[in-house]
Design an enzyme around this catalytic site. Structure first.
Site, PDB file in Angstrom:
ATOM      1  N   LYS A 296      99.516  22.820  13.862  1.00  0.00           N
ATOM      2  CA  LYS A 296     100.405  21.849  14.525  1.00  0.00           C
ATOM      3  C   LYS A 296     101.836  21.967  13.998  1.00  0.00           C
ATOM      4  CE  LYS A 296      97.656  18.572  13.075  1.00  0.00           C
ATOM      5  NZ  LYS A 296      96.549  19.382  12.576  1.00  0.00           N
TER       6      LYS A 296
ATOM      7  N   GLY B 197      98.821  18.309   5.957  1.00  0.00           N
ATOM      8  CA  GLY B 197      99.535  19.429   5.349  1.00  0.00           C
ATOM      9  C   GLY B 197      99.941  20.333   6.494  1.00  0.00           C
ATOM     10  N   HIS B 198     101.207  20.273   6.875  1.00  0.00           N
ATOM     11  CA  HIS B 198     101.685  21.043   8.028  1.00  0.00           C
ATOM     12  C   HIS B 198     102.570  22.184   7.543  1.00  0.00           C
ATOM     13  CE1 HIS B 198     100.986  17.424  10.952  1.00  0.00           C
ATOM     14  NE2 HIS B 198      99.900  17.814  10.324  1.00  0.00           N
TER      15      HIS B 198
ATOM     16  N   GLN C  18      96.110  15.574  11.525  1.00  0.00           N
ATOM     17  CA  GLN C  18      94.644  15.703  11.597  1.00  0.00           C
ATOM     18  C   GLN C  18      94.244  16.276  12.968  1.00  0.00           C
ATOM     19  OE1 GLN C  18      95.860  12.350  10.200  1.00  0.00           O
ATOM     20  NE2 GLN C  18      96.040  13.735   8.493  1.00  0.00           N
TER      21      GLN C  18
ATOM     22  N   ASP D  70      94.338  21.207  10.962  1.00  0.00           N
ATOM     23  CA  ASP D  70      94.794  22.518  10.505  1.00  0.00           C
ATOM     24  C   ASP D  70      94.789  23.569  11.607  1.00  0.00           C
ATOM     25  OD1 ASP D  70      94.969  21.342   7.984  1.00  0.00           O
ATOM     26  OD2 ASP D  70      92.892  21.847   7.524  1.00  0.00           O
TER      27      ASP D  70
HETATM   28  P1  GDP Z   1      98.404  22.028  10.642  1.00  0.00           P
HETATM   29  O1  GDP Z   1      97.873  21.058   9.657  1.00  0.00           O
HETATM   30  O2  GDP Z   1      97.775  21.886  11.972  1.00  0.00           O
HETATM   31  O3  GDP Z   1      99.897  22.026  10.731  1.00  0.00           O
HETATM   32  O4  GDP Z   1      97.973  23.469  10.114  1.00  0.00           O
HETATM   33  P2  GDP Z   1      98.064  24.009   8.592  1.00  0.00           P
HETATM   34  O5  GDP Z   1      99.469  24.301   8.271  1.00  0.00           O
HETATM   35  O6  GDP Z   1      97.309  23.121   7.690  1.00  0.00           O
HETATM   36  O7  GDP Z   1      97.189  25.315   8.701  1.00  0.00           O
HETATM   37  C1  GDP Z   1      97.519  26.352   9.583  1.00  0.00           C
HETATM   38  C2  GDP Z   1      97.742  27.623   8.744  1.00  0.00           C
HETATM   39  O8  GDP Z   1      97.729  28.741   9.603  1.00  0.00           O
HETATM   40  C3  GDP Z   1      99.088  27.646   8.054  1.00  0.00           C
HETATM   41  O9  GDP Z   1      98.955  28.373   6.861  1.00  0.00           O
HETATM   42  C4  GDP Z   1      99.971  28.398   9.042  1.00  0.00           C
HETATM   43  O10 GDP Z   1     101.052  29.072   8.408  1.00  0.00           O
HETATM   44  C5  GDP Z   1      99.011  29.394   9.597  1.00  0.00           C
HETATM   45  N1  GDP Z   1      99.217  29.786  10.997  1.00  0.00           N
HETATM   46  C6  GDP Z   1      99.695  29.056  12.034  1.00  0.00           C
HETATM   47  N2  GDP Z   1      99.618  29.759  13.179  1.00  0.00           N
HETATM   48  C7  GDP Z   1      99.086  30.959  12.846  1.00  0.00           C
HETATM   49  C8  GDP Z   1      98.728  32.109  13.603  1.00  0.00           C
HETATM   50  O11 GDP Z   1      98.868  32.174  14.823  1.00  0.00           O
HETATM   51  N3  GDP Z   1      98.186  33.160  12.907  1.00  0.00           N
HETATM   52  C9  GDP Z   1      97.994  33.127  11.559  1.00  0.00           C
HETATM   53  N4  GDP Z   1      97.459  34.181  10.977  1.00  0.00           N
HETATM   54  N5  GDP Z   1      98.328  32.051  10.828  1.00  0.00           N
HETATM   55  C10 GDP Z   1      98.843  30.981  11.464  1.00  0.00           C
HETATM   56  P1  IMO Z   2      96.339  18.147   9.041  1.00  0.00           P
HETATM   57  O1  IMO Z   2      97.362  17.215   9.643  1.00  0.00           O
HETATM   58  C1  IMO Z   2      92.166  18.757   7.902  1.00  0.00           C
HETATM   59  C2  IMO Z   2      89.960  15.212   6.506  1.00  0.00           C
HETATM   60  C3  IMO Z   2      89.534  15.171   5.070  1.00  0.00           C
HETATM   61  C4  IMO Z   2      88.267  14.345   5.196  1.00  0.00           C
HETATM   62  C5  IMO Z   2      88.646  13.336   6.270  1.00  0.00           C
HETATM   63  C6  IMO Z   2      89.097  11.993   5.738  1.00  0.00           C
HETATM   64  O2  IMO Z   2      96.894  19.057   8.009  1.00  0.00           O
HETATM   65  O3  IMO Z   2      95.569  18.837  10.109  1.00  0.00           O
HETATM   66  P2  IMO Z   2      91.341  11.172   4.566  1.00  0.00           P
HETATM   67  O4  IMO Z   2      92.022  11.642   3.327  1.00  0.00           O
HETATM   68  O5  IMO Z   2      92.156  11.285   5.792  1.00  0.00           O
HETATM   69  O6  IMO Z   2      90.739   9.813   4.422  1.00  0.00           O
HETATM   70  O7  IMO Z   2      90.089  12.182   4.732  1.00  0.00           O
HETATM   71  O8  IMO Z   2      89.673  13.925   7.023  1.00  0.00           O
HETATM   72  N1  IMO Z   2      91.419  15.454   6.726  1.00  0.00           N
HETATM   73  C7  IMO Z   2      91.933  16.602   7.170  1.00  0.00           C
HETATM   74  N2  IMO Z   2      91.343  17.791   7.446  1.00  0.00           N
HETATM   75  N3  IMO Z   2      93.483  18.599   8.121  1.00  0.00           N
HETATM   76  C8  IMO Z   2      94.082  17.414   7.879  1.00  0.00           C
HETATM   77  O9  IMO Z   2      95.364  17.155   8.228  1.00  0.00           O
HETATM   78  C9  IMO Z   2      93.312  16.363   7.346  1.00  0.00           C
HETATM   79  N4  IMO Z   2      93.581  15.093   6.955  1.00  0.00           N
HETATM   80  C10 IMO Z   2      92.418  14.549   6.602  1.00  0.00           C
HETATM   81  O10 IMO Z   2      89.290  16.457   4.570  1.00  0.00           O
HETATM   82  O11 IMO Z   2      87.235  15.134   5.704  1.00  0.00           O
HETATM   83 MG    MG Z   3      97.009  21.055   7.751  1.00  0.00          MG
END
Ligand code: GDP
Ligand code: IMO
Ligand code: MG
Length: 425
Positions: free
Chosen positions: A16, A40-41, A224, A13
């Site tokens: 990416k 979850g991207h 991840q 998170d």
């Molecule tokens: P990922 O799994 O690495 O793709 O990240 P996620 O989407 O799960 O979580 C990142 C969250 O931060 C999302 O809600 C993005 O919209 C948000 N986000 C990404 N870059 C920034 C930033 O520079 N500032 C803020 N405030 N939010 C951001």
């Molecule tokens: P993105 O791509 C954050 C965590 C789960 C748990 C562990 C194992 O959005 O960054 P799993 O379901 O993979 O067997 O769970 O990994 N986990 C993540 N945490 N971002 C993710 O993906 C994750 N995908 C799995 O919360 O601790």
């Molecule tokens: Mg994510």
């Protein structure tokens, strides 16, 4: 041409999805190489917000091939639903290719995931998985009992293998006193998904290598984060795939000599979802502020993310494992109101200060972070559009991070939108 790789350097998170969308401006293909719909991207474009689980985050740029590589574990029903929803929002899913070698996730994997977690919880060893069947699907791959996406194009073989596997899993569920899966009901849903997806299934390894040979630019999208890597993460509190840059070679079928730039996405603080050690985790008002301002709630499960200060020890380790060439620092804006920002520069373990991540998870759970305080900047950065306009203390914070983790800052992100991103140079 080379294939660049973008990975998360922390516990996921990091942002990416957003960065892939930004970097896709200059590429021909984006390839997911591991993980599944545990990812979850999030990508925000204008007033639209999208959360992708299996579809590569390059989908918002027309003409870019979006490849779900052989290293991914794919829930066919989930993928069909995701693609249908994107189509309804006007996106062109014809850009998508699904590797015939990708492992498939079925209802029994999700149920096995829940079964294992429930059993582990009883002995205090729950991982806190996303419940998406990821671990069991990778287990089946290693046990050589998994089904690969190629079988989606062979209806009879799929049906037989699915029923056989349901029977095998139902024996396990029965032994655990769990409700059995209704194979007929599950197969009916699977059949629809197989028919929908069959036309997208192809040999993506050949496709990716053809692109490279033709001088096209490929970007590999990690899911991840490094500290969730099955080998290099905080085992056993990890996911079941190789989340590090090296995973792109096996998970996309790209030879190491073709790997170009390794991008490390680094959140300006740290978050984690699920169980496992997290040295800089905060349980105070600062932690609450990071969660509130950073909107730190899981994009896949909605769970509140655990929040803490930036951990330079863990991120330096991560940059080393991945060979990070360039860092993209995200969510700098979330620190805008912090008067004082802490950075973890060492761990105290058994009375001694160490500067590395102990490989024994029990030791990692015992460490006390050694902090250094740096002054905040106390002004908004969300409208900043170039590095020069950042407040001086924000620049100092970024320089300091770069020095501590021994890697270069190339991109800074100050908000979720595409435009809230700029290069350092
Ligand atoms: P990922 O799994 O690495 O793709 O990240 P996620 O989407 O799960 O979580 C990142 C969250 O931060 C999302 O809600 C993005 O919209 C948000 N986000 C990404 N870059 C920034 C930033 O520079 N500032 C803020 N405030 N939010 C951001
Ligand atoms: P993105 O791509 C954050 C965590 C789960 C748990 C562990 C194992 O959005 O960054 P799993 O379901 O993979 O067997 O769970 O990994 N986990 C993540 N945490 N971002 C993710 O993906 C994750 N995908 C799995 O919360 O601790
Ligand atoms: Mg994510």
């Amino acid at each position: 041409m080379s294939a660049d790789v973008l990975i998360g350097t922390q516990w996921g998170d990091e942002g990416k999805g957003k960065l892939i969308d930004v970097l896709t401006r200059d590429v021909d293909a984006v390839v997911r190489f591991q993980g599944g719909s545990n990812a979850g991207h999030t990508v925000e474009i204008g007033s639209e917000k999208y959360v992708l689980h299996l579809v590569p985050s390059g989908i918002f740029r027309s003409g870019v091939s979006c490849i779900i590589g052989n290293g991914v574990v794919v829930d066919p029903i989930g993928l069909m639903e995701e693609m249908t929803a994107l189509t309804e929002r006007g996106l062109d899913v014809k850009q998508i290719m699904l590797s015939d070698q990708a492992q498939l996730i079925f209802a029994y994997h999700k149920r096995a995931d829940a079964m294992k977690e429930a059993a582990a919880a009883k002995v205090g060893k729950k991982i806190g998985t996303t419940g998406r069947g990821i671990g069991p699907a990778y287990c089946d791959r290693a046990a050589r009992t998994g089904l690969r996406a190629g079988i989606l194009t062979k209806p009879e073989a799929l049906k037989k293998a699915f029923y056989d596997n349901c029977e095998r899993y139902n024996k396990e569920f029965a032994a655990a006193g769990m409700e059995l899966l209704n194979a007929d009901e599950e197969y009916a849903k699977l059949k629809v998904a197989a028919e929908y997806l069959a036309g997208f299934v192809t040999d993506t390894v050949v496709a990716v290598n053809k692109l490279l040979k033709a001088g096209k630019k490929v970007l590999c999208e990690g899911a991840q984060g490094t500290l969730l890597d099955v080998d290099h993460g905080t085992y056993p509190f990890v996911t079941s795939s190789s989340t590090v840059s090296g995973g792109a070679c096996t998970g996309a079928g790209i030879a190491p000599k073709h790997i170009g730039t390794v991008w490390g996405v680094v959140k300006a603080y740290t978050t984690r979802v699920g169980e496992g050690p997290f040295p800089t985790e905060l349980f105070d008002a600062d932690g609450e502020e990071l969660r509130r301002i950073g909107r730190e709630f899981g994009a896949t499960t909605g769970r509140p993310r655990r929040c803490g200060w930036f951990d330079a020890v863990a991120t330096r380790y991560s940059c080393m494992i991945n060979g990070v060439d360039k860092m993209a620092i995200t969510k700098l804006d979330v620190l805008d109101t912090m008067k004082e920002i802490k950075v973890c520069i060492g761990y105290e373990l058994n009375g001694k200060v160490i500067d590395y991540v102990p490989s024994d998870v029990e030791d990692l759970a015992k460490v006390k972070p050694v902090y250094e305080s740096v002054p905040g900047w106390n002004c908004s950065t969300e409208n900043v559009t170039c590095y020069a306009d950042l407040p001086e203390n924000a620049k100092r914070y970024l320089d300091h991070i770069a020095e501590l983790v021994e890697s270069e800052v190339a991109i800074v992100s100050v908000g979720p939108k595409r435009e809230q991103t700029f290069e350092k140079n």
